[in-house]
Design a protein around this motif. Structure first.
Motif, mmCIF file in Angstrom:
data_model
loop_
_atom_site.group_PDB
_atom_site.id
_atom_site.type_symbol
_atom_site.label_atom_id
_atom_site.label_comp_id
_atom_site.label_asym_id
_atom_site.label_seq_id
_atom_site.Cartn_x
_atom_site.Cartn_y
_atom_site.Cartn_z
ATOM 1 N N LYS A 196 32.290 107.668 34.567
ATOM 2 C CA LYS A 196 31.924 108.727 35.515
ATOM 3 C C LYS A 196 31.926 108.208 36.952
ATOM 4 O O LYS A 196 32.465 108.838 37.858
ATOM 5 C CB LYS A 196 30.555 109.299 35.166
ATOM 6 N N HIS A 197 31.358 107.056 37.153
ATOM 7 C CA HIS A 197 31.289 106.503 38.507
ATOM 8 C C HIS A 197 32.633 105.952 38.980
ATOM 9 O O HIS A 197 32.926 105.983 40.176
ATOM 10 C CB HIS A 197 30.183 105.461 38.603
ATOM 11 N N ALA A 198 33.449 105.490 38.052
ATOM 12 C CA ALA A 198 34.786 105.016 38.425
ATOM 13 C C ALA A 198 35.658 106.172 38.905
ATOM 14 O O ALA A 198 36.535 105.983 39.741
ATOM 15 C CB ALA A 198 35.448 104.312 37.245
ATOM 16 N N LEU A 199 35.382 107.363 38.407
ATOM 17 C CA LEU A 199 36.168 108.542 38.776
ATOM 18 C C LEU A 199 35.592 109.304 39.966
ATOM 19 O O LEU A 199 36.110 110.352 40.334
ATOM 20 C CB LEU A 199 36.273 109.490 37.573
ATOM 21 N N ARG A 200 34.560 108.778 40.591
ATOM 22 C CA ARG A 200 33.853 109.534 41.630
ATOM 23 C C ARG A 200 34.757 109.986 42.777
ATOM 24 O O ARG A 200 34.672 111.121 43.230
ATOM 25 C CB ARG A 200 32.643 108.772 42.151
ATOM 26 N N SER A 201 35.637 109.127 43.245
ATOM 27 C CA SER A 201 36.532 109.508 44.341
ATOM 28 C C SER A 201 37.567 110.521 43.873
ATOM 29 O O SER A 201 37.904 111.456 44.596
ATOM 30 C CB SER A 201 37.240 108.286 44.927
ATOM 31 N N ALA A 202 38.065 110.325 42.663
ATOM 32 C CA ALA A 202 39.053 111.254 42.111
ATOM 33 C C ALA A 202 38.439 112.646 41.923
ATOM 34 O O ALA A 202 39.094 113.653 42.177
ATOM 35 C CB ALA A 202 39.591 110.723 40.790
ATOM 36 N N ILE A 203 37.197 112.687 41.519
ATOM 37 C CA ILE A 203 36.516 113.971 41.333
ATOM 38 C C ILE A 203 36.329 114.653 42.682
ATOM 39 O O ILE A 203 36.571 115.860 42.808
ATOM 40 C CB ILE A 203 35.168 113.765 40.612
ATOM 41 N N LYS A 204 35.939 113.896 43.692
ATOM 42 C CA LYS A 204 35.771 114.478 45.031
ATOM 43 C C LYS A 204 37.083 115.028 45.574
ATOM 44 O O LYS A 204 37.087 116.023 46.294
ATOM 45 C CB LYS A 204 35.208 113.431 45.994
ATOM 46 N N ARG A 205 38.201 114.374 45.216
ATOM 47 C CA ARG A 205 39.521 114.852 45.644
ATOM 48 C C ARG A 205 39.986 116.045 44.817
ATOM 49 O O ARG A 205 40.968 116.689 45.136
ATOM 50 C CB ARG A 205 40.569 113.744 45.493
ATOM 51 N N GLY A 206 39.286 116.294 43.706
ATOM 52 C CA GLY A 206 39.678 117.379 42.826
ATOM 53 C C GLY A 206 40.857 117.021 41.938
ATOM 54 O O GLY A 206 41.609 117.895 41.505
ATOM 55 N N ASP A 207 41.015 115.748 41.644
ATOM 56 C CA ASP A 207 42.113 115.280 40.818
ATOM 57 C C ASP A 207 41.997 115.880 39.410
ATOM 58 O O ASP A 207 40.997 115.709 38.732
ATOM 59 C CB ASP A 207 42.094 113.745 40.726
#
Length: 74
Positions: free
Chosen positions: A55-66
């Motif tokens: 979950k934390h590794a994907l934090r930037s990707a989630i913010k970008r809406g990936d």
């Protein structure tokens, strides 16, 4: 690098898991599909510590809406 992160993702020490998280987060900025696929695989049968790592590794990707990251997390 992925091979090393695979070995360390379930390390009992929080600082090691945080390092894995940060490395994956950085890698995901240039290779979002790779990280989404890795997250999907790591979440299979994952305990709470590994779920946190993903979950934390994907934090930037989630913010970008990936889309891949969002799909990986369900």
């Amino acid at each position: 690098m992925i091979t090393l992160l695979e070995l360390l993702k379930d390390d009992p020490e929080l600082y090691v898991r945080r390092s894995v998280v940060n490395n994956l987060n950085d890698l995901g900025k240039d290779h979002p599909q790779l990280i989404a696929e890795l997250a999907t695989n790591w979440l299979k049968g994952a305990d709470t510590n590994r779920q946190w790592v993903v979950k934390h590794a994907l934090r930037s990707a989630i913010k970008r809406g990936d889309k891949g990251a969002l799909t990986a997390l369900g």
